[in-house]
Motif scaffolding. Structure first.
Motif, PDB file in Angstrom:
ATOM      1  N   VAL A   1       0.834  -1.200   0.000  1.00 49.65           N
ATOM      2  CA  VAL A   1       0.000   0.000   0.000  1.00 49.65           C
ATOM      3  C   VAL A   1       0.870   1.252   0.000  1.00 49.65           C
ATOM      4  N   HIS A   2       2.009   1.189   0.681  1.00 53.02           N
ATOM      5  CA  HIS A   2       2.963   2.310   0.666  1.00 53.02           C
ATOM      6  C   HIS A   2       3.371   2.657  -0.764  1.00 53.02           C
ATOM      7  N   GLU A   3       3.780   1.647  -1.524  1.00 52.11           N
ATOM      8  CA  GLU A   3       4.227   1.897  -2.895  1.00 52.11           C
ATOM      9  C   GLU A   3       3.072   2.304  -3.801  1.00 52.11           C
ATOM     10  N   ALA A   4       1.920   1.653  -3.639  1.00 52.16           N
ATOM     11  CA  ALA A   4       0.749   2.003  -4.450  1.00 52.16           C
ATOM     12  C   ALA A   4       0.341   3.452  -4.210  1.00 52.16           C
ATOM     13  N   ALA A   5       0.482   3.920  -2.972  1.00 49.67           N
ATOM     14  CA  ALA A   5       0.114   5.299  -2.644  1.00 49.67           C
ATOM     15  C   ALA A   5       0.985   6.295  -3.405  1.00 49.67           C
ATOM     16  N   HIS A   6       2.287   5.991  -3.508  1.00 48.05           N
ATOM     17  CA  HIS A   6       3.159   6.870  -4.300  1.00 48.05           C
ATOM     18  C   HIS A   6       2.635   6.993  -5.728  1.00 48.05           C
ATOM     19  N   GLY A   7       2.323   5.847  -6.342  1.00 44.99           N
ATOM     20  CA  GLY A   7       1.859   5.848  -7.722  1.00 44.99           C
ATOM     21  C   GLY A   7       0.519   6.531  -7.885  1.00 44.99           C
ATOM     22  N   TRP A   8      -0.383   6.317  -6.927  1.00 42.18           N
ATOM     23  CA  TRP A   8      -1.718   6.912  -7.006  1.00 42.18           C
ATOM     24  C   TRP A   8      -1.640   8.425  -6.943  1.00 42.18           C
TER      25      TRP A   8
END
Length: 223
Positions: free
Chosen positions: A23-30
């Motif tokens: 979720v940490h990495e997905a948040a960056h992309g989002w």
């Protein structure tokens, strides 16, 4: 968590660790996508699928070795690609993209804290359900707070370093960015000498103390 053997402890840690990193990495992309850069979205990195974010060495090998040898989880995922030139306000937006990861870790820590409270409420009803929730919730709180604090260290390539780099005057930012190739080496040296824990532990404990379920986390992890 002394009552758990290593296999049980790994089972308790698995889901919180995977979610914390994914979720940490997905948040960056989002956030990058919302601010104008679709690079991560087009590469399939705005997803909760952990396979998209796992680095075989940083997400699997290093955490396993540090856990077995030192009892400490330390590792990293594949960084989400961000094309700064696509952001509408490159310096400001890059700081916002960087803050998205630690920010979502804080939200997950709160959610895991509420999970602890739910597990405690269920203790008298069904211990087979309640105890895993309490143990997993405690692990989730500590892992997410640790990841948040670690990533806020003002050192590239960590998120805190990205934020500092965006705030510095352009000339200083240029010189600071040239230190990025040495950032991971510095972290490893701090970990090997025990200095990393000394730096991170006070803000981690202070943050956890403000969250739901803090007393249970303290009791289970004996700090």
């Amino acid at each position: 968590m002394n009552a758990l053997n290593q296999i049980q402890l790994l089972a308790v840690l698995a889901l919180p660790v995977v979610l914390a990193i994914t979720v940490h990495e997905a948040a960056h992309g989002w956030v990058a996508n919302r601010l104008g850069d679709r690079t991560a979205l087009m590469l399939g990195r705005v997803t909760f699928n952990p396979l998209r974010h796992i680095d075989p060495i940083g997400t699997v090998l290093v955490p396993l070795v540090t856990f077995l040898l030192a009892g400490l989880l330390f590792g990293w995922a594949k960084p989400v690609p961000v094309n700064v030139q696509n952001l509408r306000h490159p310096r400001r937006d890059m700081a916002l993209v960087a803050l998205a990861g630690p920010g979502v870790n804080l939200l997950m820590a709160i959610a895991w804290g509420l999970t602890i409270q739910g597990g405690m409420w269920l203790l008298d009803v069904n211990q087979w359900v309640a105890l895993p929730l309490v143990y997993m919730g405690a692990a989730g709180v500590l892992i997410n707070v640790f990841l948040m604090v670690l990533n806020l260290v003002p050192l590239l390539p960590l998120d805190g370093g990205r934020v500092l780099n965006a705030m510095l005057p352009r000339r200083w930012s240029y010189y600071f960015s040239r230190l990025e190739p040495y950032g991971l080496l510095i972290l490893v040296l701090l970990l090997a000498t025990g200095r990393l824990g000394l730096v991170l532990l006070p803000p981690v404990i202070g943050t956890v103390s403000l969250l739901p379920g803090a007393d249970i986390v303290r009791e289970l992890f004996h700090y």
